[in-house]
Design an enzyme around this catalytic site. Sequence first.
Site, PDB file in Angstrom:
ATOM      1  N   GLY A  29       0.797  -1.225   0.000  1.00  0.00           N
ATOM      2  CA  GLY A  29       0.000   0.000   0.000  1.00  0.00           C
ATOM      3  C   GLY A  29       0.828   1.273   0.000  1.00  0.00           C
ATOM      4  O   GLY A  29       1.983   1.299  -0.433  1.00  0.00           O
ATOM      5  N   GLU A  55       1.776  27.587   4.869  1.00  0.00           N
ATOM      6  CA  GLU A  55       0.866  26.871   5.775  1.00  0.00           C
ATOM      7  C   GLU A  55      -0.244  27.825   6.235  1.00  0.00           C
ATOM      8  O   GLU A  55       0.029  28.943   6.656  1.00  0.00           O
ATOM      9  CB  GLU A  55       1.671  26.331   6.969  1.00  0.00           C
ATOM     10  CG  GLU A  55       0.862  25.892   8.183  1.00  0.00           C
ATOM     11  CD  GLU A  55      -0.122  24.764   7.918  1.00  0.00           C
ATOM     12  OE1 GLU A  55       0.287  23.749   7.323  1.00  0.00           O
ATOM     13  OE2 GLU A  55      -1.306  24.909   8.301  1.00  0.00           O
ATOM     14  N   ARG A 109      -4.939  13.797   3.514  1.00  0.00           N
ATOM     15  CA  ARG A 109      -5.289  12.638   2.684  1.00  0.00           C
ATOM     16  C   ARG A 109      -6.755  12.296   2.894  1.00  0.00           C
ATOM     17  O   ARG A 109      -7.283  12.435   3.985  1.00  0.00           O
ATOM     18  CB  ARG A 109      -4.406  11.441   3.063  1.00  0.00           C
ATOM     19  CG  ARG A 109      -2.930  11.707   2.739  1.00  0.00           C
ATOM     20  CD  ARG A 109      -2.056  10.528   3.116  1.00  0.00           C
ATOM     21  NE  ARG A 109      -2.369   9.325   2.371  1.00  0.00           N
ATOM     22  CZ  ARG A 109      -1.909   9.045   1.154  1.00  0.00           C
ATOM     23  NH1 ARG A 109      -1.113   9.913   0.521  1.00  0.00           N
ATOM     24  NH2 ARG A 109      -2.221   7.917   0.574  1.00  0.00           N
ATOM     25  N   HIS A 120      23.662   5.496  30.918  1.00  0.00           N
ATOM     26  CA  HIS A 120      24.471   6.696  30.722  1.00  0.00           C
ATOM     27  C   HIS A 120      25.697   6.342  29.879  1.00  0.00           C
ATOM     28  O   HIS A 120      26.366   5.370  30.161  1.00  0.00           O
ATOM     29  CB  HIS A 120      24.930   7.217  32.082  1.00  0.00           C
ATOM     30  CG  HIS A 120      25.840   8.404  31.976  1.00  0.00           C
ATOM     31  ND1 HIS A 120      25.368   9.648  31.613  1.00  0.00           N
ATOM     32  CD2 HIS A 120      27.168   8.518  32.180  1.00  0.00           C
ATOM     33  CE1 HIS A 120      26.392  10.486  31.604  1.00  0.00           C
ATOM     34  NE2 HIS A 120      27.485   9.839  31.939  1.00  0.00           N
TER      35      HIS A 120
END
Lengths: 409, 459
Positions: B37, B201, B267, B438
Amino acid sequence: MAAEVVMPKLGLAMKEGTVSTWNKKVGDSVSKGDMIASINSEKIEMEIEAPQDGVILDILVQEDVGVPPGTIICYVGNPNEQLTEQSRSANELQAPKNEVAATISLEEPPVNATPSKKSKETVRISPIAKKIAESENINIETIKGTGPKGRITKADVEKVLTERASEASYSPSEIDTSSIKKETLPVAGMRKVIAGRMHNSLLNSAQLTINMKADVTDLLSLQREIKDVIHQRHEVKISLTDFIARAVVLSLQEHKQMNSAYMDNEIHLYHHIHLGMAVALENGLVVLVMQHAEKMSLVELAAEIKTRAADARQGQLGTDRMQGSTFTITNLGAYGVEYFTPVLNPPETGILGVGATEDVPIYKGDELQRRSVLPLSLTFDHRVLDGAPAANFLGTIKQYLEQPILLLL
Amino acid sequence: MKPLVVIGGGPAGYVAAITAARQGKQVTLIEQKDLGGTCLNEGCMPTKSLLASAEAYEKIKQAEQFGITLPLEQVKINWDGVQHHKTTIVKKLVQGIGYLMKKNKIKVMKGEASFLTNHRLAVQNENQVEEVEAEQFIIASGSEPASLPFAPFDGKWIIHSGQAMSLPAIPSSLLIVGGGVIGCEFASIYSQMGAKVTIVEAADQLLPGEDADIAFTLQEELEKKGVAIYTSASLTEMQPEYKTALFKHKEELHELQVDYALISIGRKPRVLGLGLEKIGVHFSKQGIDVNEHMQTNVPNIYACGDVVGGIQLAHVAFHEGTVAALDACGKDKNVNYRAVPRCIYTHPEIASVGMTEKQARQEYGDVRIGEFSFTANGKAMITNEPIGKVKVIVEPQFNEIIGLSIIGSHATELIGQGTVMLHGELTTDVMEDFIAAHPTLSEAIHEALLHSAGQAVHS
Ligand SMILES: Cc1cc2nc3c(=O)[nH]c(=O)nc-3n(C[C@H](O)[C@H](O)[C@H](O)COP(=O)(O)OP(=O)(O)OC[C@H]3O[C@@H](n4cnc5c(N)ncnc54)[C@H](O)[C@@H]3O)c2cc1C
């Protein structure tokens, strides 16, 4: 050290107790002896007192959720005290060590705590769900988890809260359909027991009620005459009820069929008389049992009734003092009721309802006199005896009440 | 067991098919294009491959800082090589799905499926039509790029994401309309490869669904790479013949000539052409209506993935596909959206789970915020990626961790920790004694949690 307060065991047969109300919440400070919660068992309501000064550190049992006796219901300790995992998990262990049973005198010592089915430590629950449940006093053992492997999630706890809220408030759909507001109350604890027993009683027996009135004028004057003497000698205030109780005991000795129980298609006749007496409490009623009432004098019986009634009101009645009655008396006289239909206390055959005395004019011969009459209602199980013997029994009670001197013998 | 047909071979469809087959169902999967897909062929995987190339290039350019001397002027992107890397990976992954189909005895049919009745489908492959009957169906037809009404895709100048990843060459200039996830990922890819990128945007920030400060950090980083960003701006006209776009920003009209205009404004669920209206399945432009078992109003028909709208992400599609298949096999399964991670593969990466700060404030009023910057994190310094921060949002009453956002290197991997925290409904006290290795980037998460409780050590 934090004291654990446990659900007390009120008698051997007690399986479950319920906190009906928490008077305190987590963080509240308490002094020794403060009422912190009301609890009820199948039989009885009572108050729980703080065992020591301090604050409520944690509440482990939510209202209206039954838990076995011995279950820790809350902790009382110093404000900044940390509950250790060990103390928290004590509910899982048998007989917690530093258990302080609620400060009441019990008829029997608390026996070992029965571990609950699903102990808190093994409940799968998310940390946030647990915190919310704790803060809202929801017993996590009662929540249905919908997460992986039944894990209780935040949403599950929130669902319980909304359900709780909608139970407590009026249902909007009802408001929509009618302007009548309804409130639903849970049928739990004592109410549940009473509801079940009374309904079964009517379903499982053939009840018939007959009425008669007794002229208690002489009885009342006798009572007036002797009550001070009796009080001085025996520290008992003798009441009409005590005379009635004695009359019933004597009558039962003469009519054995009424002192019986219908069980498993058999009629059990008793040789002893455990006289039951219904006592209304704030939230329900209990039946006190005066065991072997046939062996007691009027004064002894009166004393026994007073002690038991006081115990019941203070929630200190042991279950053995609430079981095994062979015949019961119920009195609604104080409420002005005349005649009524008492419901049998199964498996007993008879129950006597006592109404309020009333002064009425009565012909004695040709003379009209002011007399006090007492309405009596006898409900009996028609499977055990018929109307005539029942009427004879009630007639005997009447006779005793009308010739009160016999009650003193 | 009765046969089941899955429509669509994307993440939702192939996972549903495998799940149902493993439950013993006889499964057929119908796919009109390639298995995998959008995700494998035009979405997640190819974009990430391009990003990896762009990042490798970026890293190589920093060689000097790591003590490596290179003839930097000779370091160049070989676009064919980049495409080759991408197609090889995609091919392998698609083959992998094919292999899984065989292994699970799933019959794969090529063609476009559409319902004739609620038990029968027509499958059209070129000029041939075949009919398939089954007891149950799972629709996983996915989604496709939404287009602008006045600027339909032409594939030459006005392009969609699928086309943007297979351009013949690195464009010298690119306009991206829509600063959402896909737009920002492409902005990152092409700006790092040297294109002059402009983002237009409409909202007042990039990534409107994410925390404003996180989005702003990304904006700054993109701008450092030369990306021109116009928020609160709107496209007004497209002139393909002049390769020119007109847009309005702060009352001012801008004109921009670019090689390509990528439209990435969202979408839309692929609901048309499936014959849903014929069989009475309820749907709208937002997608097919389903219940919590991914079941449609027609009981033998399920739908999952992008086609039901909602959160259009591959991992959500995987989950929904699994739920649909299990429920169809009688397993009474519900979807669980308790903690869905959102990942944005920009440079730096952004990943979040749970609420943003704004959402949390709306829901809870006052919330506790814990932050830790990667500038104070040893590992981030060592790798020369000290940009970004971890931000944790804690509900004040019970200290529940209700949101975690990360911007910085490897954010999309680190967010797994936040997903576990939110899924597990953890509170900060549960995390206090947590030990992070760490030096790691994970230490920043721990520090942010401590910071929310006022106990941060390294800040
Ligand atoms: C550029 C881009 C980048 C992305 N990056 C990410 C990412 O990084 N992470 C992430 O989680 N998600 C990402 N996504 C989203 C992700 O790709 C989708 O959420 C996911 O592919 C949805 O899966 P699906 O199975 O529902 O649909 P799709 O993947 O769209 O699959 C649907 C399939 O059904 C087929 N089909 C449709 N109709 C029919 C029919 N009638 N008959 C037969 N076959 C039919 C289609 O050909 C298609 O193959 C990205 C998307 C894009 C566009």
